[in-house]
Design a protein around this motif. Structure first.
Motif, PDB file in Angstrom:
ATOM      1  N   ILE A 154      19.914  50.659 -59.666  1.00  0.00           N
ATOM      2  CA  ILE A 154      20.562  51.384 -60.765  1.00  0.00           C
ATOM      3  C   ILE A 154      21.952  51.772 -60.286  1.00  0.00           C
ATOM      4  O   ILE A 154      22.102  52.683 -59.473  1.00  0.00           O
ATOM      5  N   ALA A 155      22.962  51.082 -60.770  1.00  0.00           N
ATOM      6  CA  ALA A 155      24.338  51.353 -60.347  1.00  0.00           C
ATOM      7  C   ALA A 155      24.935  52.443 -61.231  1.00  0.00           C
ATOM      8  O   ALA A 155      25.836  52.198 -62.041  1.00  0.00           O
ATOM      9  N   GLY A 156      24.394  53.656 -61.104  1.00  0.00           N
ATOM     10  CA  GLY A 156      24.882  54.775 -61.911  1.00  0.00           C
ATOM     11  C   GLY A 156      23.841  55.224 -62.920  1.00  0.00           C
ATOM     12  O   GLY A 156      23.603  54.535 -63.908  1.00  0.00           O
ATOM     13  N   ILE A 157      23.204  56.369 -62.671  1.00  0.00           N
ATOM     14  CA  ILE A 157      22.187  56.882 -63.588  1.00  0.00           C
ATOM     15  C   ILE A 157      22.809  57.134 -64.965  1.00  0.00           C
ATOM     16  O   ILE A 157      23.858  57.754 -65.090  1.00  0.00           O
ATOM     17  N   GLY A 158      22.151  56.637 -66.017  1.00  0.00           N
ATOM     18  CA  GLY A 158      22.623  56.854 -67.376  1.00  0.00           C
ATOM     19  C   GLY A 158      23.695  55.900 -67.835  1.00  0.00           C
ATOM     20  O   GLY A 158      24.151  55.989 -68.974  1.00  0.00           O
ATOM     21  N   SER A 159      24.111  54.972 -66.978  1.00  0.00           N
ATOM     22  CA  SER A 159      25.134  54.000 -67.372  1.00  0.00           C
ATOM     23  C   SER A 159      24.534  52.944 -68.296  1.00  0.00           C
ATOM     24  O   SER A 159      23.309  52.807 -68.404  1.00  0.00           O
ATOM     25  N   ALA A 160      25.400  52.182 -68.946  1.00  0.00           N
ATOM     26  CA  ALA A 160      24.925  51.107 -69.809  1.00  0.00           C
ATOM     27  C   ALA A 160      24.093  50.106 -69.016  1.00  0.00           C
ATOM     28  O   ALA A 160      23.074  49.605 -69.499  1.00  0.00           O
ATOM     29  N   TYR A 181      21.546  53.943 -57.097  1.00  0.00           N
ATOM     30  CA  TYR A 181      22.690  53.716 -56.211  1.00  0.00           C
ATOM     31  C   TYR A 181      23.885  54.490 -56.762  1.00  0.00           C
ATOM     32  O   TYR A 181      23.941  54.818 -57.939  1.00  0.00           O
ATOM     33  N   LYS A 182      24.845  54.747 -55.877  1.00  0.00           N
ATOM     34  CA  LYS A 182      26.041  55.496 -56.275  1.00  0.00           C
ATOM     35  C   LYS A 182      27.069  54.629 -56.994  1.00  0.00           C
ATOM     36  O   LYS A 182      27.994  55.136 -57.608  1.00  0.00           O
ATOM     37  N   GLY A 183      26.943  53.312 -56.903  1.00  0.00           N
ATOM     38  CA  GLY A 183      27.915  52.450 -57.564  1.00  0.00           C
ATOM     39  C   GLY A 183      27.490  50.999 -57.479  1.00  0.00           C
ATOM     40  O   GLY A 183      26.533  50.629 -56.793  1.00  0.00           O
ATOM     41  N   THR A 184      28.245  50.147 -58.184  1.00  0.00           N
ATOM     42  CA  THR A 184      27.913  48.728 -58.232  1.00  0.00           C
ATOM     43  C   THR A 184      28.116  48.051 -56.887  1.00  0.00           C
ATOM     44  O   THR A 184      27.325  47.193 -56.487  1.00  0.00           O
ATOM     45  N   ALA A 193      22.097  41.148 -49.421  1.00  0.00           N
ATOM     46  CA  ALA A 193      21.413  41.258 -48.131  1.00  0.00           C
ATOM     47  C   ALA A 193      19.905  41.063 -48.260  1.00  0.00           C
ATOM     48  O   ALA A 193      19.202  41.007 -47.243  1.00  0.00           O
ATOM     49  N   GLY A 194      19.422  40.966 -49.491  1.00  0.00           N
ATOM     50  CA  GLY A 194      17.996  40.760 -49.700  1.00  0.00           C
ATOM     51  C   GLY A 194      17.168  42.021 -49.676  1.00  0.00           C
ATOM     52  O   GLY A 194      15.934  41.968 -49.725  1.00  0.00           O
ATOM     53  N   GLN A 195      17.819  43.196 -49.627  1.00  0.00           N
ATOM     54  CA  GLN A 195      17.088  44.462 -49.609  1.00  0.00           C
ATOM     55  C   GLN A 195      16.701  44.911 -51.020  1.00  0.00           C
ATOM     56  O   GLN A 195      15.792  45.728 -51.186  1.00  0.00           O
ATOM     57  N   ILE A 196      17.427  44.399 -52.015  1.00  0.00           N
ATOM     58  CA  ILE A 196      17.158  44.689 -53.423  1.00  0.00           C
ATOM     59  C   ILE A 196      17.037  43.353 -54.153  1.00  0.00           C
ATOM     60  O   ILE A 196      17.747  42.390 -53.830  1.00  0.00           O
ATOM     61  N   ASP A 197      16.151  43.305 -55.145  1.00  0.00           N
ATOM     62  CA  ASP A 197      15.917  42.043 -55.839  1.00  0.00           C
ATOM     63  C   ASP A 197      16.915  41.781 -56.961  1.00  0.00           C
ATOM     64  O   ASP A 197      17.398  40.650 -57.121  1.00  0.00           O
ATOM     65  N   LEU A 198      17.223  42.819 -57.745  1.00  0.00           N
ATOM     66  CA  LEU A 198      17.999  42.621 -58.974  1.00  0.00           C
ATOM     67  C   LEU A 198      18.991  43.751 -59.196  1.00  0.00           C
ATOM     68  O   LEU A 198      18.810  44.856 -58.687  1.00  0.00           O
ATOM     69  N   VAL A 199      20.016  43.467 -59.996  1.00  0.00           N
ATOM     70  CA  VAL A 199      20.893  44.518 -60.490  1.00  0.00           C
ATOM     71  C   VAL A 199      21.683  43.977 -61.678  1.00  0.00           C
ATOM     72  O   VAL A 199      22.030  42.791 -61.722  1.00  0.00           O
ATOM     73  N   PHE A 200      21.926  44.827 -62.664  1.00  0.00           N
ATOM     74  CA  PHE A 200      22.868  44.504 -63.734  1.00  0.00           C
ATOM     75  C   PHE A 200      24.257  44.902 -63.243  1.00  0.00           C
ATOM     76  O   PHE A 200      24.472  46.041 -62.834  1.00  0.00           O
ATOM     77  N   SER A 201      25.183  43.972 -63.296  1.00  0.00           N
ATOM     78  CA  SER A 201      26.540  44.222 -62.808  1.00  0.00           C
ATOM     79  C   SER A 201      27.555  43.797 -63.855  1.00  0.00           C
ATOM     80  O   SER A 201      27.313  42.879 -64.645  1.00  0.00           O
ATOM     81  N   GLY A 202      28.702  44.453 -63.841  1.00  0.00           N
ATOM     82  CA  GLY A 202      29.813  43.959 -64.630  1.00  0.00           C
ATOM     83  C   GLY A 202      30.168  42.546 -64.168  1.00  0.00           C
ATOM     84  O   GLY A 202      30.096  42.259 -62.966  1.00  0.00           O
ATOM     85  N   ALA A 316      15.426  58.313 -69.575  1.00  0.00           N
ATOM     86  CA  ALA A 316      16.507  58.437 -68.591  1.00  0.00           C
ATOM     87  C   ALA A 316      16.986  59.890 -68.504  1.00  0.00           C
ATOM     88  O   ALA A 316      17.064  60.600 -69.507  1.00  0.00           O
ATOM     89  N   LYS A 317      17.310  60.303 -67.264  1.00  0.00           N
ATOM     90  CA  LYS A 317      17.794  61.655 -67.014  1.00  0.00           C
ATOM     91  C   LYS A 317      19.102  61.578 -66.226  1.00  0.00           C
ATOM     92  O   LYS A 317      19.295  60.647 -65.443  1.00  0.00           O
ATOM     93  N   PRO A 318      20.024  62.538 -66.415  1.00  0.00           N
ATOM     94  CA  PRO A 318      21.274  62.534 -65.658  1.00  0.00           C
ATOM     95  C   PRO A 318      21.001  62.852 -64.199  1.00  0.00           C
ATOM     96  O   PRO A 318      19.972  63.435 -63.845  1.00  0.00           O
ATOM     97  N   GLU A 319      21.980  62.446 -63.343  1.00  0.00           N
ATOM     98  CA  GLU A 319      21.845  62.716 -61.908  1.00  0.00           C
ATOM     99  C   GLU A 319      21.898  64.215 -61.642  1.00  0.00           C
ATOM    100  O   GLU A 319      22.598  64.943 -62.298  1.00  0.00           O
TER     101      GLU A 319
END
Length: 319
Positions: A154-160, A181-184, A193-202, A316-319
């Motif tokens: 999650i690259a930013g709680i509550g983000s699109a 996560y704190k950011g993309t 690095a293979g530590q995370i499987d997926l992410v939505f990114s710009g 979803a909840k804010p950070e």
């Protein structure tokens, strides 16, 4: 008469702004951005600021006010005088936060003047290259065969992008663990690095990594495929109705004079029509929206309702 006063009078004549209001305006315009320098929102703001400075002959100064998912910059804009000296280049959070934050110190509709819908920003769902799924169908099958085994950053709680991930899980009926996560940037690094499987990114952040084989693209969050990347399927091709793109728009404080609203809207439209801004947006896979004030107002209101349903459905909840 001083030179500035003469220029202001000429500008007032051209735009229809009352002369006494034009004379009262300061020379510089602060364009607030609720994000750090270098990100997508900042890039759009600086591109627009440069062109609008040329169009209006008044300096636009980008003022970064990151924090609280854009609420700090939004609060400062809502509290500013409606004389056009303070504007906001906001993003999807303007609509999301209306539901995500139960006690906002401002009203995202009543306390703002929508000036122009600038651009939309589709996201791409990427995975580590060795994940045994080459598309959305195979990802869903893999997740259903191994519930709770896959994870998504999650690259930013509550983000699109966060809510797009939650709706992917909900729409597909799959169990994937969300990791904040704190950011993309850090999220993409851990996917590579293979530590995370997926992410939505710009798209802008991931496109070169995908081309270089460091990430694998499974699908885009827009309703249809992107012209620059026709080989990336739209997730909606597998999950009909799935469309969760971010967007950028220009706002001012509530109660701005109509003539001033039209002046800024015209400048924003001309900026989007410039070759410089079009090239910059295209390089970041951003799609111009070109929504004038009335249409942008209607769009923002509808987005608050739409994202509100997503926030409620996902919990979803804010950070």
């Amino acid at each position: 008469m001083q030179r500035r006063e003469l220029l202001v009078l000429l500008a007032a004549s051209a735009t229809g702004l009352p002369i006494h209001e034009a004379l009262a305006q300061p020379q510089a315009i602060r364009l607030l951005v609720g994000a750090t320098p270098g990100g997508g929102t900042d890039l759009v703001a600086r591109s627009m600021a440069l062109e609008m400075t040329r169009t209006l002959g008044r300096q636009f100064i980008v003022d970064n006010r990151p924090g609280a998912a854009g609420n700090i910059a939004a609060q400062a804009t809502a509290s500013a005088a409606p004389d056009g000296s303070t504007l906001l280049l906001s993003y999807t959070s303007h609509a999301i936060n209306a539901t995500l934050y139960p006690n906002l110190p401002f009203d995202p509709v009543k306390d703002f003047t929508p000036l122009y819908g600038v651009a939309s920003a589709p996201a791409v769902l990427v995975t580590r290259p060795n994940l045994p799924a080459k598309d959305i169908k195979e990802l869903i099958a893999l997740a259903k065969a191994q519930p709770g085994k896959l994870n998504i950053a999650i690259a930013g709680i509550g983000s699109a992008n966060h809510l797009a991930g939650e709706m992917l899980k909900r729409s597909a009926g799959i169990d994937i663990v969300s990791i904040p996560y704190k950011g993309t940037g850090p999220a993409l690094a851990d996917v590579m690095a293979g530590q995370i499987d997926l992410v939505f990114s710009g798209v802008a952040s991931a496109q070169e990594l995908i081309k270089g084989g460091k990430l694998k693209a499974l699908g885009v969050s827009s309703g249809k495929r992107l012209p620059l990347y026709p080989d990336w399927p739209a997730i909606s091709e597998v999950l009909p109705g799935f469309e969760y793109s971010a967007w950028y728009g220009l706002f001012g404080p509530a109660h701005m004079p109509p003539a001033l609203v039209q002046q800024y809207a015209k400048a924003a439209r001309e900026a989007l029509e410039s070759a410089t801004v079009q090239k910059r947006l295209a390089s970041e896979s951003l799609v111009p929206m070109n929504l004038p004030p009335a249409e942008f107002d209607k769009f923002v209101r509808s987005e608050i309702v739409r994202w509100g349903k997503v926030v409620t459905a996902t919990g979803a909840k804010p950070e």
